[in-house]
Structures are given as C-alpha cells and as structure tokens.
Design a protein around this motif. Structure first.
Motif, short mmCIF file in Angstrom:
data_model
loop_
_atom_site.label_atom_id
_atom_site.label_comp_id
_atom_site.label_asym_id
_atom_site.label_seq_id
_atom_site.Cartn_x
_atom_site.Cartn_y
_atom_site.Cartn_z
N ASP A 151 -8.61 -93.27 -3.10
CA ASP A 151 -8.43 -92.27 -3.77
C ASP A 151 -7.22 -92.08 -4.68
O ASP A 151 -6.14 -91.85 -4.03
N THR A 194 -23.86 -89.89 1.89
CA THR A 194 -22.63 -89.49 1.60
C THR A 194 -22.01 -88.23 1.58
O THR A 194 -23.06 -87.15 1.87
N ASN A 245 -18.51 -85.07 1.52
CA ASN A 245 -16.88 -85.16 1.23
C ASN A 245 -16.24 -84.48 2.43
O ASN A 245 -15.53 -83.53 2.44
N PHE A 246 -16.49 -84.99 3.76
CA PHE A 246 -16.01 -84.77 4.98
C PHE A 246 -15.90 -86.13 5.72
O PHE A 246 -16.43 -87.21 5.43
N HIS A 247 -14.92 -85.90 6.79
CA HIS A 247 -14.80 -87.25 7.35
C HIS A 247 -15.97 -87.31 8.41
O HIS A 247 -16.76 -86.66 8.88
N PRO A 274 -11.27 -92.18 5.36
CA PRO A 274 -12.32 -91.35 5.18
C PRO A 274 -12.42 -90.78 3.83
O PRO A 274 -11.34 -90.23 3.29
N ASN A 275 -13.72 -90.51 3.36
CA ASN A 275 -13.81 -89.50 2.21
C ASN A 275 -13.11 -90.34 1.02
O ASN A 275 -12.30 -89.54 0.27
#
Length: 252
Positions: free
Chosen positions: A88, A28, A30-32, A10-11
């Motif tokens: 990432d 979109t 920035n969290f699950h 995730p993320n």
C-alpha cells in the motif's frame, strides 16, 4: 504451469487483487486476518496456465503466527514461481521491510504498489524509476480492484540485483562469533535457523535489534530518495485512530 504468489502485509489489497485476476469473489476486508489460509485458483492466459495463490498477510520473515509461517514457507520455496509483493503506497515504510528481507536473501520478486490515487491526493509522489533502481527489482503501480491478468504482470523474468551492503559489518562480526558463512548468517537473521546450535542462535539474536534499526535506516534513505512526501497520510485511518495510536499516550 506457473505458480503466482501474492504476498505482503495484511490489508494491502492481496485478496482484492486475487479476485480481480481470477474473477473470484473471495471475502475481503479492511482489517487483519481476512486471509488465514492460502487460496488458489487456476487461470489460462494466451495458452499459458497460471495457478494464482493468495497467501496470509506477513510483516516479516521472522514470523510469530502459523499463518505467517505458511506464507514464509511459500516465499522460501519460490525459486520457480512468480512472487508478487503487494504494498500500500500509503504505508510504504512499513511495507518495504519485507522487501528488505527478500533482497537480503536474493529472492526474485515484483513489487506492486496499490492505492496510488489516494496517495497522490495527499500531494505525495513516487519516482518509479528511482524506486526500481534502489530496490533492484521491477515495480508497478496497480489498482487491485480493477486489473486484468497480463503475461507481463504474471511473469517475472528480472533477477534481483540489490546489494545489501548495510549488513556487511554485522556479518563480519557474526562470522567470527558463530563460525557461520555469510549465506548461513543471512538465513539466520531472516528467521531460518535450521541446524544451528543454541549458542549460534543466541549470538544472532543479540544483533537483531541493531539489524532491524539498520533496515529501517535504509528504508528511510530509500524513501527520501524516491518519494516526494508532502503529507504523512495513512490510508484508512481516521482522526480518532491517530489519537488512539499516538505513541506519546500511556499504554500497558
């Protein structure tokens, strides 16, 4: 028509990459859990048609949620598809765990490293050639926010050449205890336990903590060989996050 599967933790930028490749505007964040169901869109490139599929985040093939089960099913049935694993750079150790499992199963994939610019700002560098050699698959650096579809990106013709020797001793021991073949054991330790007895599953479970530890040892060695690490930077974390997530703090 070729199917292109976007998978990863995730993320890490999967949905952002999906939007860039398909010219979409999916949500979109920035969290699950931003993507809880698969999303797909068909695109055409150089007279070829591709069905790009954005899948829910998954940490491991040993799944714990329905969303992860959806992604796992796609991965296990991806023989004729292009599997793009998005990672990432700033959380490389955690992201590479899924790659270890794909290597164990001999599944072909291409690793896409996102957020490399922020990684470089921390003084860290990745030796791309060494990483390719160690993983046995193609590895590319991308900017998920600004990337255009190309045939070289969407087609993966390279065969996974990784040899997971770190599992050999466990497989030898488990063979004698379960009467399962090496292939059956590889599937079992990666969460595929169809047609196994309870006794066989229980024997495999006994070794899972050691196998998980062995995978992370292998990842650590890989990173030590391929990464010049100047600062242990985690993308998107603040000083408060680092304090709250400190493992020395008491928790329930």
């Amino acid at each position: 028509m070729c199917k292109v599967l976007l998978v990863g933790n995730p993320n890490v930028g999967k949905s952002t990459l999906f939007n860039s490749l398909t010219k979409s505007n999916e949500h979109t964040g920035n969290f699950h859990g931003v993507t809880v169901n698969e999303k797909s869109k068909t695109i055409k490139l150089n007279n070829a048609t591709f069905n790009v599929v954005d899948l829910p985040g998954i940490y491991s093939l040993n799944t714990f949620s329905d969303e992860e089960d959806v992604t796992k099913s796609y991965i296990l049935n991806s023989k004729k598809d292009t599997l793009l694993v998005v990672a990432d750079c700033n959380s490389l150790k955690k992201n590479l765990y899924l790659c270890m499992q794909l290597n164990e199963l001999g599944i072909n994939y291409k690793l896409l490293l996102n957020n490399y610019k922020s990684y470089l700002k921390s003084g860290n560098k990745i030796n791309l050639n060494k990483l390719k050699q160690n993983l046995g698959v193609d590895v590319e650096i991308i900017n998920a926010k600004n990337i255009k579809p190309t045939l070289s990106l969407l087609k993966n013709n390279k065969k996974n050449t990784n040899d997971c020797n770190y599992l050999n001793s466990y497989l030898t021991t488990l063979k004698s205890r379960t009467n399962l073949s090496a292939n059956e054991l590889i599937l079992a330790i990666n969460g595929v336990v169809n047609n196994l007895t309870k006794q066989q599953i229980d024997e495999v479970k006994k070794f899972m903590p050691s196998i998980i530890e062995e995978r992370y040892k292998h990842i650590n060695n890989l990173i030590e060989d391929c990464v010049s690490l100047q600062k242990n930077f985690i993308y998107g974390y603040s000083k408060l996050d680092n304090f709250i997530l400190n493992p020395t703090l008491p928790y329930k």
